[in-house]
Scaffold this active site. Sequence first.
Site, short mmCIF file in Angstrom:
data_model
loop_
_atom_site.label_atom_id
_atom_site.label_comp_id
_atom_site.label_asym_id
_atom_site.label_seq_id
_atom_site.Cartn_x
_atom_site.Cartn_y
_atom_site.Cartn_z
N ASP A 134 12.09 12.11 3.32
CA ASP A 134 11.14 11.09 2.87
C ASP A 134 9.93 11.82 2.28
OD1 ASP A 134 9.18 9.17 2.58
OD2 ASP A 134 9.34 8.35 4.61
N LYS A 147 2.07 5.96 -4.21
CA LYS A 147 1.11 7.03 -3.88
C LYS A 147 1.00 8.00 -5.07
CE LYS A 147 2.82 6.11 0.63
NZ LYS A 147 1.78 5.27 1.18
N TRP A 178 5.99 7.67 10.59
CA TRP A 178 7.03 7.18 9.66
C TRP A 178 8.41 7.71 10.02
CZ3 TRP A 178 6.13 2.93 7.42
CH2 TRP A 178 4.85 2.59 7.02
N1 PMP Z 1 7.37 6.66 4.43
C1 PMP Z 1 6.12 7.11 4.27
C2 PMP Z 1 5.86 8.58 4.42
C3 PMP Z 1 5.08 6.22 3.97
O1 PMP Z 1 3.83 6.67 3.83
C4 PMP Z 1 5.38 4.84 3.84
C5 PMP Z 1 4.34 3.82 3.48
N2 PMP Z 1 3.06 4.18 3.45
C6 PMP Z 1 6.70 4.43 4.03
C7 PMP Z 1 7.66 5.36 4.31
C8 PMP Z 1 7.06 2.98 3.92
O2 PMP Z 1 7.03 2.62 2.59
P1 PMP Z 1 7.08 1.11 2.10
O3 PMP Z 1 5.84 0.44 2.52
O4 PMP Z 1 7.21 1.29 0.61
O5 PMP Z 1 8.31 0.50 2.68
#
Ligand code: PMP
Length: 388
Positions: free
Chosen positions: A191, A215, A116
């Site tokens: 994040d 989550k 990510w």
């Molecule tokens: N950052 C992290 C740590 C994630 O786990 C996720 C999605 N699982 C995201 C960003 C992206 O999030 P979204 O699907 O809500 O755009």
Amino acid sequence: MSSTKPKVYNFGAGPAAIPLNVLEKAQKDLLNYENTGMSVMEISHRSKTFDNLLNKAKQDLKTLLQVPENYKILFMQGGGLTQFSAIVYNLLAAKRQQVPGEEFNPPLDYFVTGSWSAKAADEAKRLYNNVNIVIDVKKSKGSFESIPPKEEWKLSGSKAAFVYYCDNETINGVEFPFIPEVDPSVPLVCDMSSNILSRKFDVSKFGVIYAGAQKNIGTPGVTVVIVRDDLLTKPKSVNDQDKGVPVVPVMLSYKIIADHNSVYNTPPMFPIYISGLVFEWLLDQGGVEAIEKINNEKSTKIYDLIDKSKIYRSPIEKPYRSRMNAPFRIVPEELEKEFLTGAEELGMVQLKGHRSVGGIRISMYNAITLDAIDLLINYMIEFEKKHN
Ligand code: PMP
């Protein structure tokens, strides 16, 4: 009425399990929210009823995380991915306020410790021409398995517009056991999509914290952003924009969303409502400190079992193992399919690892009970006995 007790244990990485109490309350409210005679999805977003709901959710989150007075809590749309772009726009504009003059090309510092943060850095590179990679663990170690020591970090010091990291890498299962120390004049951006509200931390160390809801907060559709007041800048238009500073689109502007208490346009009302219920639930559990103890117990049990086992293997170095997402492999890998099928037969679902890394992944967010973990552990022990 039939019971709403779920028939499965959901170990999914997100969208993830929601506390049963929350689902039951939402079910009750679904047709008639607070005697309005309407569902929460039908009331006006400009009504006093919704205003109260939103402000209560904000207040409860503030209490849970002990958010200082000089921060704003925003409910935004577009998921975590939209924040990959929003931070670049907003924090370049904020940096510009501090550094007036002709030359403006501050570096953006990114820790790349998993899929990510790698994706966030890629988006920053797409939008802007001066991205500095502080560490890239895959490049230096071959896989995302740890967080290298400070001596290996290549920070840009006070020149940077911000320093970015992902506190918990949901796919790779790498979690920071500390808050990285950076130049105090540079905003730290984090994040926390997959570990917010799972442990205590000091909000005042950060410029921006964000987390997609699906989550530890609630349902997909809303992203919580906590931003320090001095980073809110009025967005300009292209006619009065500084050279080198991208124009901030209105829906990404922290200042605009903050000034309108997250109701600049029609907000994601149902996800905000569910978030509010989850915050109330967490307060009832004793707050973040109480859930942190349970989370530690859950993940310790899982990793102890993996470490003692002859067939389960965690690819992550011990100090950096995530308390929320435990990816592991089974040796031989051919057994993984059988493991998943057997787990499903016992009602334990969504244990498959992310498609990019394979294997198994146990996600154990706040809503996963110790009982669910014990059930899974028993299954893992029995599975190993059968195949050892
Ligand atoms: N950052 C992290 C740590 C994630 O786990 C996720 C999605 N699982 C995201 C960003 C992206 O999030 P979204 O699907 O809500 O755009």
